[in-house]
Design an enzyme around this catalytic site. Structure first.
Site, mmCIF file in Angstrom:
data_model
loop_
_atom_site.group_PDB
_atom_site.id
_atom_site.type_symbol
_atom_site.label_atom_id
_atom_site.label_comp_id
_atom_site.label_asym_id
_atom_site.label_seq_id
_atom_site.Cartn_x
_atom_site.Cartn_y
_atom_site.Cartn_z
ATOM 1 N N ASN A 19 56.103 -22.472 34.050
ATOM 2 C CA ASN A 19 55.880 -22.384 32.614
ATOM 3 C C ASN A 19 54.865 -23.158 32.275
ATOM 4 O O ASN A 19 54.527 -24.221 32.372
ATOM 5 C CB ASN A 19 57.140 -22.867 31.971
ATOM 6 C CG ASN A 19 56.689 -22.626 30.282
ATOM 7 O OD1 ASN A 19 55.857 -22.907 29.917
ATOM 8 N ND2 ASN A 19 57.650 -21.902 29.593
ATOM 9 N N ASP A 21 52.844 -23.137 29.270
ATOM 10 C CA ASP A 21 52.697 -23.498 27.957
ATOM 11 C C ASP A 21 52.024 -24.783 27.702
ATOM 12 O O ASP A 21 50.973 -25.099 26.863
ATOM 13 C CB ASP A 21 53.946 -23.577 27.303
ATOM 14 C CG ASP A 21 54.590 -22.304 27.081
ATOM 15 O OD1 ASP A 21 54.104 -21.103 27.496
ATOM 16 O OD2 ASP A 21 55.923 -22.116 26.693
ATOM 17 N N HIS A 22 52.360 -25.865 28.453
ATOM 18 C CA HIS A 22 51.846 -27.226 27.991
ATOM 19 C C HIS A 22 50.488 -27.492 28.460
ATOM 20 O O HIS A 22 49.742 -28.300 27.755
ATOM 21 C CB HIS A 22 52.722 -28.201 28.297
ATOM 22 C CG HIS A 22 54.096 -28.114 27.579
ATOM 23 N ND1 HIS A 22 54.181 -28.234 26.306
ATOM 24 C CD2 HIS A 22 55.501 -27.895 28.035
ATOM 25 C CE1 HIS A 22 55.538 -28.001 25.684
ATOM 26 N NE2 HIS A 22 56.085 -27.893 26.689
ATOM 27 N N HIS A 55 55.465 -18.736 26.662
ATOM 28 C CA HIS A 55 56.148 -18.279 25.398
ATOM 29 C C HIS A 55 55.253 -17.935 24.340
ATOM 30 O O HIS A 55 54.483 -19.037 23.938
ATOM 31 C CB HIS A 55 57.053 -19.455 25.033
ATOM 32 C CG HIS A 55 57.731 -19.363 23.872
ATOM 33 N ND1 HIS A 55 58.944 -20.168 23.467
ATOM 34 C CD2 HIS A 55 57.810 -18.308 22.839
ATOM 35 C CE1 HIS A 55 59.195 -19.747 22.349
ATOM 36 N NE2 HIS A 55 58.983 -18.430 22.049
ATOM 37 N N ARG A 57 54.579 -17.885 21.220
ATOM 38 C CA ARG A 57 55.336 -18.274 19.721
ATOM 39 C C ARG A 57 54.734 -17.712 18.447
ATOM 40 O O ARG A 57 53.413 -17.431 18.384
ATOM 41 C CB ARG A 57 55.276 -19.981 19.660
ATOM 42 C CG ARG A 57 56.076 -20.476 20.481
ATOM 43 C CD ARG A 57 56.210 -22.006 20.056
ATOM 44 N NE ARG A 57 57.389 -22.712 20.828
ATOM 45 C CZ ARG A 57 58.581 -22.867 20.155
ATOM 46 N NH1 ARG A 57 58.734 -22.408 18.900
ATOM 47 N NH2 ARG A 57 59.574 -23.414 20.927
ATOM 48 N N ARG A 61 51.249 -21.947 18.954
ATOM 49 C CA ARG A 61 51.009 -23.296 19.088
ATOM 50 C C ARG A 61 50.589 -23.707 20.507
ATOM 51 O O ARG A 61 49.644 -24.712 20.634
ATOM 52 C CB ARG A 61 52.005 -24.449 18.846
ATOM 53 C CG ARG A 61 53.234 -24.164 19.765
ATOM 54 C CD ARG A 61 54.442 -25.171 19.644
ATOM 55 N NE ARG A 61 55.025 -24.957 18.360
ATOM 56 C CZ ARG A 61 56.311 -25.524 18.030
ATOM 57 N NH1 ARG A 61 56.961 -26.248 19.025
ATOM 58 N NH2 ARG A 61 57.044 -25.065 16.949
ATOM 59 N N HIS A 62 50.704 -22.938 21.550
ATOM 60 C CA HIS A 62 50.124 -23.047 22.648
ATOM 61 C C HIS A 62 49.524 -22.000 23.643
ATOM 62 O O HIS A 62 48.331 -21.979 23.928
ATOM 63 C CB HIS A 62 51.169 -23.934 23.918
ATOM 64 C CG HIS A 62 52.602 -23.438 23.792
ATOM 65 N ND1 HIS A 62 53.151 -22.240 23.783
ATOM 66 C CD2 HIS A 62 53.726 -24.281 23.498
ATOM 67 C CE1 HIS A 62 54.322 -22.060 23.712
ATOM 68 N NE2 HIS A 62 54.780 -23.404 23.517
ATOM 69 N N GLU A 82 58.181 -15.095 27.417
ATOM 70 C CA GLU A 82 59.383 -15.538 26.723
ATOM 71 C C GLU A 82 59.036 -15.100 25.091
ATOM 72 O O GLU A 82 57.764 -15.343 24.704
ATOM 73 C CB GLU A 82 59.575 -16.798 26.486
ATOM 74 C CG GLU A 82 60.392 -17.420 27.988
ATOM 75 C CD GLU A 82 60.222 -19.076 27.930
ATOM 76 O OE1 GLU A 82 60.086 -19.465 26.867
ATOM 77 O OE2 GLU A 82 60.707 -19.579 28.817
ATOM 78 N N THR A 112 60.772 -27.910 20.849
ATOM 79 C CA THR A 112 60.626 -27.040 21.945
ATOM 80 C C THR A 112 61.945 -26.360 21.787
ATOM 81 O O THR A 112 62.866 -26.630 20.831
ATOM 82 C CB THR A 112 60.700 -27.766 23.309
ATOM 83 O OG1 THR A 112 61.092 -26.863 24.480
ATOM 84 C CG2 THR A 112 61.937 -28.791 23.399
ATOM 85 N N THR A 113 62.191 -25.325 22.510
ATOM 86 C CA THR A 113 63.350 -24.255 22.426
ATOM 87 C C THR A 113 64.593 -25.352 22.530
ATOM 88 O O THR A 113 64.703 -25.855 23.505
ATOM 89 C CB THR A 113 63.639 -23.218 23.436
ATOM 90 O OG1 THR A 113 62.210 -22.622 23.553
ATOM 91 C CG2 THR A 113 64.528 -22.297 23.003
ATOM 92 N N GLU A 164 69.517 -15.882 31.219
ATOM 93 C CA GLU A 164 68.782 -17.453 31.763
ATOM 94 C C GLU A 164 69.747 -18.155 31.136
ATOM 95 O O GLU A 164 69.779 -18.272 29.645
ATOM 96 C CB GLU A 164 67.414 -17.630 31.152
ATOM 97 C CG GLU A 164 66.670 -18.743 31.630
ATOM 98 C CD GLU A 164 65.152 -18.998 31.268
ATOM 99 O OE1 GLU A 164 64.495 -18.086 31.007
ATOM 100 O OE2 GLU A 164 64.872 -20.432 31.076
ATOM 101 N N HIS A 204 64.972 -24.967 31.533
ATOM 102 C CA HIS A 204 64.806 -25.967 30.350
ATOM 103 C C HIS A 204 65.335 -27.475 30.786
ATOM 104 O O HIS A 204 66.473 -27.749 31.149
ATOM 105 C CB HIS A 204 65.540 -25.889 29.069
ATOM 106 C CG HIS A 204 64.967 -26.213 28.001
ATOM 107 N ND1 HIS A 204 63.957 -25.514 27.287
ATOM 108 C CD2 HIS A 204 64.979 -27.321 27.302
ATOM 109 C CE1 HIS A 204 63.632 -26.312 26.204
ATOM 110 N NE2 HIS A 204 64.187 -27.496 26.272
ATOM 111 N N GLY A 205 64.231 -28.075 30.929
ATOM 112 C CA GLY A 205 64.511 -29.703 31.226
ATOM 113 C C GLY A 205 64.868 -29.755 32.774
ATOM 114 O O GLY A 205 65.208 -30.849 33.453
ATOM 115 N N GLY A 227 58.643 -25.988 33.486
ATOM 116 C CA GLY A 227 57.240 -26.012 32.751
ATOM 117 C C GLY A 227 57.009 -27.851 33.177
ATOM 118 O O GLY A 227 56.212 -28.247 33.528
#
Ligand code: PXP
Length: 252
Positions: A19, A21-22, A55, A57, A61-62, A82, A112-113, A164, A204-205, A227
């Protein structure tokens, strides 16, 4: 499916999608054109990643629409889009037709989600969106859910062919006992998904430290989306070279 021998057990090889995104978060913090998530995606694939996740959004934002179009043109492996059920974003997703569309909950004020979709409560929106995604030629539609068997069965009912599993509670566990409890919850969720005929993804994480227990405990996982851990490590492992390059410019 390709298998390897791991600790005397045959286990499937899990595909890794990154991912990016960041990278966009960093770019947008200075309203700049760099670092470019599209460039980052190419490097991830060059390093061997099986695909790219982003993602789009509602607040952009990213990741931006420009990024999405370029991902579609340049990503060679699997592309996972996403999205929430926001009509404008659903239109873009249908137009781009990624390999996989993953529906996630989205709140503007969240960093974040924060958790999985409540499939039962969102059934009306999902009944509108899931068939549209398939009609657009997207072969795989996933719902991002907590490892709760009722939610997983509801995802199958809503027409998804993949879930997921949200690994955030596992990643946030602070003691060994809690980590094991959360890993077992994920395993139960994965078994429920497999029994319901769903393909199993997770994310996630997940990071460099917590992945091994996850992999050894949770069955049926075909794919993970990671990510933050990778982008964060990239910033630091690339720091040495970045400073050397700037020194070469400044001291020339
Ligand atoms: N899967 C989903 C549905 C997500 O929303 C995210 C975070 O954007 C991830 C996976 C990746 O999480 P992380 O960035 O913590 O690896």
């Amino acid at each position: 499916m390709f298998v390897i021998l791991h600790a005397y057990r045959l286990v499937p090889v899990i595909r890794l999608l990154i991912n990016v995104d960041h990278v966009g978060t960093l770019r947008n913090a200075r309203k700049e054109t760099f670092p470019d998530p599209v460039h980052a995606a190419a490097i991830c694939e060059h390093a061997g990643a099986d695909g790219i996740v982003f993602h789009l959004r509602e607040d952009r934002r990213h990741i931006t629409e420009r990024d999405v179009r370029l991902f579609r043109e340049t990503v060679k492996g699997k592309l996972d889009f996403e999205l929430s059920t926001d009509p404008e974003v659903v239109d873009i997703c249908c137009d781009v037709a990624p390999d996989l569309a993953t529906l996630v909950p989205e709140r503007r004020e969240e960093v974040t989600t924060e958790g999985g979709l409540d499939v039962m409560a969102n059934r009306k929106h999902l009944d509108r969106v899931v068939p549209r995604l398939y009609d657009a030629g997207i072969e795989q539609v996933a719902l991002f859910v907590d490892p709760v068997p009722e939610q997983i069965r509801a995802a199958a009912d809503a027409g998804a062919n993949t879930v997921e599993l949200h690994t955030g509670d596992y990643a946030n566990a602070t003691t060994d006992a809690d980590l094991r409890t959360e890993a077992e919850r994920l395993a139960e969720g994965a078994r429920a998904a497999h029994d319901a005929g769903l393909r199993v993804h997770a994310g996630h994480g997940l990071d460099y430290n917590n992945f091994a227990l996850f992999r050894d405990t949770v069955p049926h996982v075909a794919e993970v989306s990671i990510g933050f851990a990778v982008i964060s490590r990239a910033v630091l492992t690339g720091m040495d070279q970045a400073v050397r390059d700037m020194l070469a410019v400044v001291k020339a």
